[in-house]
Motif scaffolding. Sequence first.
Motif, PDB file in Angstrom:
ATOM      1  N   LEU A   1       0.855  -1.175   0.000  1.00 19.53           N
ATOM      2  CA  LEU A   1       0.000   0.000   0.000  1.00 19.53           C
ATOM      3  C   LEU A   1       0.897   1.233   0.000  1.00 19.53           C
ATOM      4  N   SER A   2       0.359   2.344  -0.484  1.00 16.46           N
ATOM      5  CA  SER A   2       1.183   3.546  -0.605  1.00 16.46           C
ATOM      6  C   SER A   2       1.656   4.070   0.748  1.00 16.46           C
ATOM      7  N   ASP A   3       0.897   3.783   1.814  1.00 17.97           N
ATOM      8  CA  ASP A   3       1.303   4.280   3.122  1.00 17.97           C
ATOM      9  C   ASP A   3       1.821   3.185   4.048  1.00 17.97           C
ATOM     10  N   SER A   4       2.103   2.001   3.509  1.00 22.58           N
ATOM     11  CA  SER A   4       2.592   0.908   4.362  1.00 22.58           C
ATOM     12  C   SER A   4       3.855   1.331   5.106  1.00 22.58           C
ATOM     13  N   TRP A   5       4.776   1.984   4.407  1.00 16.86           N
ATOM     14  CA  TRP A   5       6.039   2.377   5.040  1.00 16.86           C
ATOM     15  C   TRP A   5       5.821   3.410   6.136  1.00 16.86           C
ATOM     16  N   ILE A   6       4.851   4.291   5.957  1.00 13.53           N
ATOM     17  CA  ILE A   6       4.573   5.304   6.975  1.00 13.53           C
ATOM     18  C   ILE A   6       4.005   4.648   8.226  1.00 13.53           C
ATOM     19  N   ARG A   7       3.080   3.728   8.043  1.00 12.87           N
ATOM     20  CA  ARG A   7       2.468   3.055   9.184  1.00 12.87           C
ATOM     21  C   ARG A   7       3.499   2.210   9.938  1.00 12.87           C
ATOM     22  N   GLU A   8       4.381   1.551   9.204  1.00 10.43           N
ATOM     23  CA  GLU A   8       5.434   0.778   9.865  1.00 10.43           C
ATOM     24  C   GLU A   8       6.408   1.688  10.611  1.00 10.43           C
ATOM     25  N   THR A   9       6.795   2.775   9.981  1.00 11.40           N
ATOM     26  CA  THR A   9       7.727   3.698  10.622  1.00 11.40           C
ATOM     27  C   THR A   9       7.153   4.237  11.921  1.00 11.40           C
ATOM     28  N   ARG A  10       5.885   4.597  11.894  1.00  7.16           N
ATOM     29  CA  ARG A  10       5.246   5.122  13.107  1.00  7.16           C
ATOM     30  C   ARG A  10       5.167   4.070  14.202  1.00  7.16           C
TER      31      ARG A  10
ATOM     32  N   ASP B   1       9.986   4.856  21.433  1.00  7.55           N
ATOM     33  CA  ASP B   1       9.743   6.121  22.126  1.00  7.55           C
ATOM     34  C   ASP B   1      10.434   7.278  21.407  1.00  7.55           C
ATOM     35  N   ARG B   2      10.343   7.264  20.071  1.00  9.62           N
ATOM     36  CA  ARG B   2      10.985   8.286  19.244  1.00  9.62           C
ATOM     37  C   ARG B   2      10.020   8.794  18.181  1.00  9.62           C
ATOM     38  N   GLU B   3       8.790   9.026  18.590  1.00  6.89           N
ATOM     39  CA  GLU B   3       7.748   9.394  17.631  1.00  6.89           C
ATOM     40  C   GLU B   3       7.987  10.748  16.973  1.00  6.89           C
TER      41      GLU B   3
END
Length: 317
Positions: free
Chosen positions: A144-153, A160-162
């Motif tokens: 998915l286009s946001d898979s990497w964003i969701r994993e990174t978050r 504890d580095r949001e």
Amino acid sequence: MIHANSTPLRQFCRQLFTLTLLVLTCSVAQAGTRTLGTAFGEVTVDGMPERIVTLYEGALDAAIASGAEPVGAIITRGGVSVAEYIQPQAGDIEIVGAPAETNLEAVIALQPDIILASSRTNEQQYRLLSAIAPTIVPDVPAYLSDSWIRETRLFARALDREQQAEEAIGRVQARIAEVSALVRAAIPEEQRDTAVVRWMPQGALVMAPGIFSATLLEAVGFDVRDGGIVKEGRPHSSPLSQENLAMIDRSWLFLATLNEDGEEALESARRLPAFRRLQAVDSDRVVPVDGQIWSSATGPIAAGRILDDIAAAVTGQ
């Protein structure tokens, strides 16, 4: 009346001070404890983990992008260490296996506080890893286009580095906007059809439109097409024969190689009449790229490199 220097008042003040410290300490401890939803249920993590082991290229990228310094990682596909693009930031990191095989003894030896794993981790592997340290397996659909964003978050919250992660994501999104403007200015819409192809000695593999690099191409305005030959849920097609190279006939081709064998195979392909007939070859729009990034990596740091490659390709720099 109790005087300020009386023993009962001093005792009361000391007790009140001790109680206040206890409440503050408990509040800080609770604030540093978080529960994350993962593929295998909720996992509780305390504080800011320092000894981090990553078992997935995207986890290493996300951890470093969030300001962490992992102590262990797996090798990248086609390599003998972590991917070259991230080696300077990874430093002298210990290798604990390969994408399909983790060396549990090596993981145990590093005494990790936390393990960041791939969404492809199965339950048996998870049970073994979680006996060593809290293990985070993303419950995030692939391609998915946001898979990497969701994993990174998710990884960043586990560490504890949001805030650092959000800043890294923001930089990628800003760069997407910049490169998108370059694409619109340089390439007519009807000439933006493309494919990402991993060139291997056994033939060309067409990468799925949902892989990380392809979603970034889409984000900046390219039309990524696999010709319907990549099966659903798979990262790439079966190797194409020379006779079927016309199936990757696009205005642009981004050709990824993983190692020297792939580069030699690509040089051989350039001598094939079927390859030379491709419109991208004829118009000099074949873009060789690093397969360790374009076909294996994910995460904010890799995104920046891919976007730089796209910008260089469309501007001729």
